[in-house]
Scaffold this motif. Structure first.
Motif, mmCIF file in Angstrom:
data_model
loop_
_atom_site.group_PDB
_atom_site.id
_atom_site.type_symbol
_atom_site.label_atom_id
_atom_site.label_comp_id
_atom_site.label_asym_id
_atom_site.label_seq_id
_atom_site.Cartn_x
_atom_site.Cartn_y
_atom_site.Cartn_z
ATOM 1 N N SER A 14 0.843 -1.201 0.000
ATOM 2 C CA SER A 14 0.000 0.000 0.000
ATOM 3 C C SER A 14 0.869 1.238 0.000
ATOM 4 O O SER A 14 1.946 1.256 0.577
ATOM 5 N N SER A 49 8.602 -3.642 -9.159
ATOM 6 C CA SER A 49 9.553 -2.931 -8.303
ATOM 7 C C SER A 49 9.801 -3.688 -7.008
ATOM 8 O O SER A 49 10.887 -3.619 -6.443
ATOM 9 N N PHE A 54 13.149 -2.370 -5.337
ATOM 10 C CA PHE A 54 12.971 -0.932 -5.161
ATOM 11 C C PHE A 54 12.022 -0.653 -4.003
ATOM 12 O O PHE A 54 12.203 0.286 -3.251
ATOM 13 N N TYR A 55 10.967 -1.450 -3.946
ATOM 14 C CA TYR A 55 10.033 -1.336 -2.837
ATOM 15 C C TYR A 55 10.055 -2.648 -2.067
ATOM 16 O O TYR A 55 10.441 -3.677 -2.600
ATOM 17 N N GLN A 56 9.593 -2.572 -0.823
ATOM 18 C CA GLN A 56 9.421 -3.783 -0.032
ATOM 19 C C GLN A 56 7.942 -4.056 0.099
ATOM 20 O O GLN A 56 7.172 -3.134 0.369
ATOM 21 N N ASP A 58 4.511 -5.115 1.841
ATOM 22 C CA ASP A 58 4.048 -5.034 3.229
ATOM 23 C C ASP A 58 3.948 -6.437 3.809
ATOM 24 O O ASP A 58 4.206 -6.657 4.977
ATOM 25 N N THR A 73 17.149 -4.739 -1.791
ATOM 26 C CA THR A 73 17.673 -3.699 -2.679
ATOM 27 C C THR A 73 17.858 -4.308 -4.063
ATOM 28 O O THR A 73 17.881 -5.531 -4.203
ATOM 29 N N PRO A 74 18.005 -3.460 -5.071
ATOM 30 C CA PRO A 74 18.262 -3.995 -6.412
ATOM 31 C C PRO A 74 19.497 -4.901 -6.440
ATOM 32 O O PRO A 74 19.536 -5.855 -7.216
ATOM 33 N N MET B 1 8.444 4.067 -12.873
ATOM 34 C CA MET B 1 9.293 4.139 -11.691
ATOM 35 C C MET B 1 9.642 5.584 -11.378
ATOM 36 O O MET B 1 10.351 6.231 -12.114
ATOM 37 N N THR B 3 10.609 7.158 -7.827
ATOM 38 C CA THR B 3 11.780 7.236 -6.953
ATOM 39 C C THR B 3 12.212 5.841 -6.536
ATOM 40 O O THR B 3 11.386 5.031 -6.138
ATOM 41 N N PRO B 4 13.510 5.589 -6.629
ATOM 42 C CA PRO B 4 13.982 4.282 -6.197
ATOM 43 C C PRO B 4 13.722 4.056 -4.712
ATOM 44 O O PRO B 4 13.259 3.004 -4.316
ATOM 45 N N TYR B 5 14.025 5.050 -3.896
ATOM 46 C CA TYR B 5 13.759 4.905 -2.477
ATOM 47 C C TYR B 5 12.557 5.754 -2.120
ATOM 48 O O TYR B 5 12.541 6.949 -2.351
ATOM 49 N N ALA B 6 11.575 5.103 -1.582
ATOM 50 C CA ALA B 6 10.339 5.807 -1.271
ATOM 51 C C ALA B 6 10.590 6.832 -0.179
ATOM 52 O O ALA B 6 11.575 6.774 0.546
ATOM 53 N N ALA B 362 11.420 1.081 7.456
ATOM 54 C CA ALA B 362 10.825 -0.041 6.741
ATOM 55 C C ALA B 362 10.723 -1.252 7.653
ATOM 56 O O ALA B 362 9.742 -1.990 7.638
ATOM 57 N N PRO B 366 6.478 -1.311 7.404
ATOM 58 C CA PRO B 366 6.698 -1.174 5.976
ATOM 59 C C PRO B 366 5.755 -0.171 5.321
ATOM 60 O O PRO B 366 6.080 0.423 4.328
ATOM 61 N N ARG B 367 4.585 0.018 5.928
ATOM 62 C CA ARG B 367 3.625 0.891 5.251
ATOM 63 C C ARG B 367 4.018 2.345 5.248
ATOM 64 O O ARG B 367 3.634 3.096 4.379
#
Ligand SMILES: Nc1ncnc2c1ncn2[C@@H]1O[C@H](COP(=O)(O)OP(=O)(O)OP(=O)(O)O)[C@@H](O)[C@H]1O
Ligand SMILES: [Mg+2]
Lengths: 510, 379
Positions: A14, A49, A54-56, A58, A73-74, B1, B3-6, B362, B366-367
C-alpha cells in the motif's frame, strides 16, 4: 510441470490509502515469456519494483528458483539473477556503451582489466542474442532502440537469468520493436525467463507464452496466450467490454482553422527537420500525421505551438498569422484557442514534482478564474482540479497528490483534461495514448472524436498506425521532414507502412 | 518508476534527518576538540550556554540569525527558480552603499522610523540592481549565473573598498568607513523583548531588523506558494521546458527571481549597518552571504526551515565566540572548523543517513515508507 523461476505468494503493498498490490499470487515458469497487462495504475510497475528490490512488500513471500528470497535492494535482485530494463533508461549519456555496461560491476580496481574482460563478454552476448551495438559508441548518440539494447546488455552482463521489461516498446519504432522481440525470443531459447509489461495487446499475442491480467491491485487471471484473445484480455483488464476501435460518423469538415504553408524548421544542430510542409486542418475534422518517430513530427508540433522557432513559412490560426520567429508566446496562442498536448508529458506537459492541481493549470495560470489579483486562488484551482478528476476518471482521485505518483496513463489524462476542458478551437495532440491502457485509449479516442463533432479542428501525431487509422479523417504521412502522401482512413496498414518507410518517395525521385 | 527509495513521513524528513545530521556534525567536532586537548562536553556546554544561557547571548544569537535569515531567503528564492545565486555576498555588500546614501543624507533631518523605510527601499533596490546584470547575462547570453555572480562579488568588493577609502570617508578620518550615523539612522534595539522574559541584557545589537526578517520570511512563503509569480518560478525551476510550454518567458522569470533574490540579500545590510555599527565599514558582510547558502540548504528552501537554520548558525557564531574566549586552546579558526562541519553534514551530506533511516522505518512498519510526503513544503 516445468520449474518456476519466480513465485509470488500473497504480496501486498500500500501507498498510504492506495492499495497498489493486494494478495498477489503469481508463478512464472522458467524459460518462458510471461506478459503482464492491466489498466494504468493497476499495480504492474509496483509489483515488478517489489521483485527488483525498489520497494518492499508489506507482506507476502517471494521465491526465486524455488527458494524463499529476501530482496531488499536492487543488488539483492541482481545477485539472484534478476535484471530489469526500465521504461526510462538509467544510462550515463556521455559514457560509451562499454563503460555503461561495466558501471558498478567493475571487476577490478584498474579499469583497463575490467574493460578488456567486458569487451570479450560483450562480444559473446552480442553473438548469442543478436544484440548488436558498437561497444565504443557514446550512448547519447545512439537511437532509443539501441539505448534499450544497452540496458538489456547491462542486465545480462550482471548474469541475469530473469529479465523484467516495463513497457519496453513505448518509445520504439515498429522496426525497433520487431528487433527487440527477436532478441527476446533468442533469450527464451537460451533458457532465460522474460517478464514483459505492455499495454499493446497485439504484442502480448505475438510474443508471450502466458499472460497475467491485473486489475486495481489484484491479479484477476492468468491465461495461456494461445487460448485467449485480445477481446478477452481487454475485458478482463477493464471489467467490461472495450471498443478496441471507436466508432465515429462522417466528418463534417467546415472552415479552415489551422493552415500551414511552406513551413521549414531546423533543430538545434541546424539539421532541417521539417522541410517545406503545407497542409490544412478544418473545423470538425481530425487530421492524423503518421510516420516513424524522428521524421520531424515533434519539431512540427513544437513550431506550430510556438515552442520552437521556424526558419521560414507561415502558420495561420483562424486566418490570422502566428508569429514563428521564436518570439511567439505559447500563452498567447492558448488565448487564441490553440491547445497543445505535447508528446513528452514528463518534461514538457507536466511538472512531475507539482501536486496534481498545480499541473491542472499549467499554461492557464494567467486565467482570472484561477487568480485573485497576483495570488493563486487555491480553492478555485483545487475545485477545478477535482472536477476534471471526476470527469476524466483520473485515479487516484486526490488533487493534492504529487504528479510523479500517478501512473503514466493517469498523467496523460491530467494533461488531456487540462487542454480539452479549455474548450479550444484547435487541438494539437502528440502521441495521445503513449503508455496508456486500452480502457483509457477508448476514453481518449472518444473524447477526441467528441471534440471533432463539436466542430473543433484536431491534429493528431502518433507513431501508432492503428491509432492514426481509427481516429483520422485524413492521414498525412511524414517521412524525412516532408509530407510524402495524403490518404483516407480506409488505407491499408501495408500501404501506409511503405509510405512511412519512404518507399514511394524514393521511387518518385528516381 | 519514480523514486527508487520511497519517501519518509514528513516529520522524519524535516525533523529527524536534520537532527541526525547535526548530531553527527557535533560528534565529529567533538573529536576535533579532543585533538586539541580540551574537554568536548565542556566545550559543548560553553557553546550552548554562550548562545542561549544569558539574555545577552540570546540577543546576539538572534542578531546573527537576522543576517542569515535574509541571505538564506535570498538563496532560496533563486533556488526555487532553478538558479544558484552565489552573489548574495556581493549584493549585500553593495547594498551598504544605498543605505549609506540614505542615512548620510537624512539622519540629521528625519526620525529613524522615516529613515528606515527609505533605507529598506534603497538596500533592496541596490541589491536587486546588482543581481540584475548577472541575471540579464544568464537570460540573454547564457553566461552561467554561478560564474557571473562570483565575479560580481569581487567587483562589489572592489567598488566598496574604493568608496570607503575615498569619497565616503570623512576627510579627517583614518578608518576606511563612513562617518557614524546620527540618531535619525539608528534602529531601536529589541532587547526589551528578551528582558520581558526576565533575562538581563548588558548591550546587544538585536534590533528591529529581526522583525523585518520574520516578515520577509512570511512574504517569501507567500510569494513562492501562493502567488502566480511564485508558481511560474517553481515551474521554471523544476522544468524550463515545461515553463516554455506554459508560455512563461525565460528572460522575465530569471530576471525577476534574481532581482527579488538580490533585494533580499541587500536588506541583510540593514542589520549590521543601521542596527549595530551605525556606519558602513569595509567587509561588514564578512561571509554572511555564503553562510546563507548553507542556511537555505539546511532549511530545505522553506522559510520556516530557513529561520530555524539561521538561528542555529547564529548560535554557532555567538556560542563560538564565547568558546574561543573561554577555552584558549580553541581559537577562532577552530570555530570556523566546527561551522564547516555543520555545513558539511547538514548541507552537503544531507542525504548520507537517509537510506539508513529509511531502512529502519521499513523494518518498523513497511507501510510508512512510500507514504508520500503529500504535503509538499508548505503548499
Ligand atoms: N511512490 C508512490 N506513492 C504513492 N502512490 C504510488 C506510488 N507509486 C505508485 N503509486 C500508486 O500505486 C498504484 C499502482 O501504480 P503502478 O505504477 O504500479 O501502476 P501500473 O500498473 O504500472 O500503471 P501504468 O500502466 O500506468 O504504468 C497507482 O494508483 C499509483 O498512483
Ligand atoms: Mg507502470
Amino acid at each position: 510441470m516445468a520449474q518456476a523461476a519466480i513465485e509470488l505468494n500473497g504480496i501486498n503493498k500500500s501507498f498510504g490509502a492506495v492499495r497498489a498490490n493486494r494478495d498477489i499470487n503469481l508463478e512464472i515458469t522458467r524459460g518462458t515469456i510471461h506478459g503482464i497487462v492491466g489498466e494504468n495504475g493497476a499495480g504492474k510497475s509496483t509489483l515488478m519494483s517489489i521483485l527488483y528490490g525498489f520497494y518492499q512488500a508489506d507482506s507476502g513471500e517471494i521465491r526465486v528458483g524455488g527458494k524463499p528470497a529476501s530482496i531488499k535492494t536492487p543488488n539483492d535482485a541482481i545477485a539472484l539473477g534478476i535484471g530489469m530494463v526500465h521504461q526510462h533508461f538509467m544510462l550515463v549519456d556521455n559514457f560509451s556503451v562499454l563503460e555503461n555496461v561495466i558501471l558498478g560491476a567493475e571487476s577490478d580496481a584498474l579499469l583497463k582489466k575490467s574493460i578488456a574482460k567486458a569487451r570479450s563478454e560483450l562480444n559473446r552476448l552480442e553473438r548469442e542474442y543478436g544484440l548488436d551495438v558498437d561497444p565504443d559508441a557514446i550512448v547519447e548518440e545512439l537511437p532509443v532502440g539501441l539505448q534499450q539494447r544497452v540496458e538489456i546488455l547491462k542486465a545480462l552482463y550482471r548474469g541475469a537469468e530473469i529479465l523484467i521489461l516495463d513497457e519496453p516498446t513505448g518509445v520504439l519504432t515498429p522496426a525497433e520493436a520487431d528487433h527487440l522481440f527477436r532478441i527476446l525470443r533468442q533469450l527464451k531459447e537460451q533458457g532465460k525467463t522474460v517478464v514483459l509489461i505492455t499495454h499493446k495487446l497485439r504484442e502480448i499475442m505475438a510474443i508471450t507464452d502466458t499472460v497475467s491480467v491485473m486489475r486495481q491491485g489484484t491479479m484477476v487471471a492468468t491465461r495461456e496466450t494461445k487460448k485467449t484473445t485480445v477481446e478477452e484480455l481487454a475485458e478482463l483488464m477493464v471489467g467490461r467490454r472495450v471498443l478496441l476501435r471507436v466508432e465515429k460518423g462522417e466528418a463534417a469538415a467546415g472552415a479552415v482553422k489551422l493552415s500551414v504553408k511552406n513551413l521549414t524548421v531546423r533543430d538545434t544542430r541546424g539539421v532541417t527537420m521539417v522541410d517545406d510542409i503545407s497542409f490544412e486542418v478544418r473545423a470538425g475534422e481530425i487530421v492524423g500525421i503518421a510516420g516513424v518517430a524522428g521524421n520531424g513530427q515533434s519539431e512540427l508540433l513544437e513550431a506550430i505551438s510556438g515552442i520552437r522557432r521556424a526558419v521560414s513559412g507561415s502558420v495561420m490560426l483562424d486566418g490570422k498569422p502566428i508569429d514563428l520567429t521564436g518570439a511567439a508566446d505559447p500563452g498567447e496562442l492558448r488565448d487564441r484557442g490553440l491547445a497543445h498536448v505535447p508528446e513528452d508529458r514528463h518534461h514538457v506537459g507536466l511538472v512531475l514534482a507539482f501536486e496534481e492541481n498545480e499541473n491542472s493549470i499549467l499554461g492557464y495560470h494567467d486565467d482570472p478564474r484561477y487568480l485573485k489579483g497576483p495570488f493563486l486562488n487555491i480553492d478555485a484551482i483545487r475545485d477545478d482540479a477535482r472536477d476534471k478528476i471526476a470527469k476524466y476518471d483520473i485515479r487516484p482521485g486526490d488533487c493534492r497528490l504529487k504528479t510523479a505518483n500517478f501512473s503514466g496513463g493517469n498523467q496523460q489524462k491530467i494533461v488531456l483534461a487540462r487542454e480539452m476542458e479549455q474548450d479550444p478551437g484547435v487541438l494539437i495532440v502528440g502521441q495521445p495514448t503513449r503508455g496508456v491502457d486500452v480502457g483509457a485509449i477508448e476514453f481518449i479516442h472518444k473524447r477526441l472524436i467528441a471534440m471533432r463533432d463539436q466542430g473543433k479542428a484536431v491534429l493528431v501525431v502518433s507513431v501508432e498506425l492503428d491509432e492514426i487509422r481509427s481516429l483520422s479523417d485524413r492521414i498525412l504521412v511524414m517521412f524525412a521532414g516532408r509530407i510524402v502522401g495524403e490518404r483516407g482512413p480506409e488505407t491499408t496498414e501495408g500501404e501506409l507502412g511503405l509510405l512511412m518507410a519512404g518507399v514511394e518517395h524514393q521511387e518518385a525521385a528516381l | 518508476m519514480s523514486t527508487p527509495y520511497a519517501k519518509l513521513p514528513a516529520w522524519a524528513d524535516y525533523g529527524l534527518i536534520p537532527l541526525i545530521n547535526l548530531l553527527v556534525a557535533f560528534i565529529v567536532a567533538g573529536f576535533v576538540v579532543v585533538l586539541v586537548g580540551e574537554n568536548p562536553f565542556r566545550a559543548a556546554i560553553i557553546l550552548v550556554e554562550g548562545a542561549f544561557g544569558k539574555g545577552t547571548g540570546i540577543a546576539f544569537t538572534l542578531f546573527y540569525a537576522t543576517t542569515f535569515i535574509f541571505t538564506g531567503l535570498s538563496v532560496a528564492v533563486a533556488a526555487h527558480c532553478g538558479l544558484f545565486n552565489i552573489g548574495t555576498e556581493g549584493q549585500a555588500y553593495i547594498a551598504g552603499l544605498g543605505i549609506a546614501i540614505v542615512c548620510l543624507s537624512f539622519d540629521t533631518v528625519l526620525p529613524w522610523w522615516l529613515t528606515f523605510p527609505l533605507a529598506i527601499a534603497a538596500s533592496a533596490l541596490v541589491g536587486a540592481l546588482w543581481a540584475l546584470i548577472p541575471a540579464y547575462l544568464q537570460a540573454k547570453r547564457g553566461s552561467h549565473i554561478v560564474i557571473t555572480t562570483i565575479m560580481f562579488n569581487f567587483i562589489a568588493a572592489s567598488i566598496m573598498v574604493y568608496l570607503l577609502v575615498g569619497p565616503l570617508k570623512p576627510a579627517a578620518s583614518q578608518a576606511p568607513q563612513t562617518r557614524n550615523f546620527l540618531a535619525g539612522a539608528e534602529l531601536p534595539k529589541l532587547n526589551w523583548i528578551i528582558e520581558l522574559f526576565g533575562a538581563k541584557i548588558r548591550s546587544a545589537p538585536l534590533n528591529v531588523t529581526f522583525l523585518l526578517a520574520l516578515v520577509m520570511a512570511f512574504l517569501v512563503w507567500l510569494l513562492i506558494w501562493r502567488t502566480r509569480l511564485g508558481y511560474e518560478m517553481r515551474t521554471y525551476g523544476h522544468s524550463p521546458k515545461a515553463a516554455r510550454y506554459a508560455g512563461i518567458s525565460e528572460t522575465r522569470i530569471i530576471i525577476t527571481a534574481m532581482m527579488i533574490s538580490g533585494a533580499l540579500a541587500g536588506m541583510m545590510a540593514l542589520n549590521p549597518v543601521m542596527g549595530d555599527q551605525h556606519n558602513v565599514a569595509i567587509d561588514f558582510v564578512s561571509g554572511a552571504g555564503f553562510v546563507g547558502i548553507a542556511v537555505a540548504l539546511m532549511g530545505r528552501l522553506h522559510p520556516i526551515g530557513i529561520v530555524l537554520a539561521a538561528i542555529l548558525f547564529g548560535m554557532l557564531y555567538q556560542g563560538g565566540a564565547e568558546l574561543a574566549f573561554e577555552m584558549p586552546a580553541i581559537s577562532r579558526d577552530m570555530i570556523v572548523i566546527i561551522q564547516g562541519l555543520v555545513i558539511l553534514f547538514a548541507g552537503a551530506l544531507e542525504h548520507m543517513f537517509r537510506p539508513y533511516v529509511q531502512a529502519l522505518f521499513a523494518s518498523f512498519n513497511p507501510r510508512s515508507v512510500g507514504m508520500e510526503a503529500v504535503k509538499e513544503k508548505g503548499a
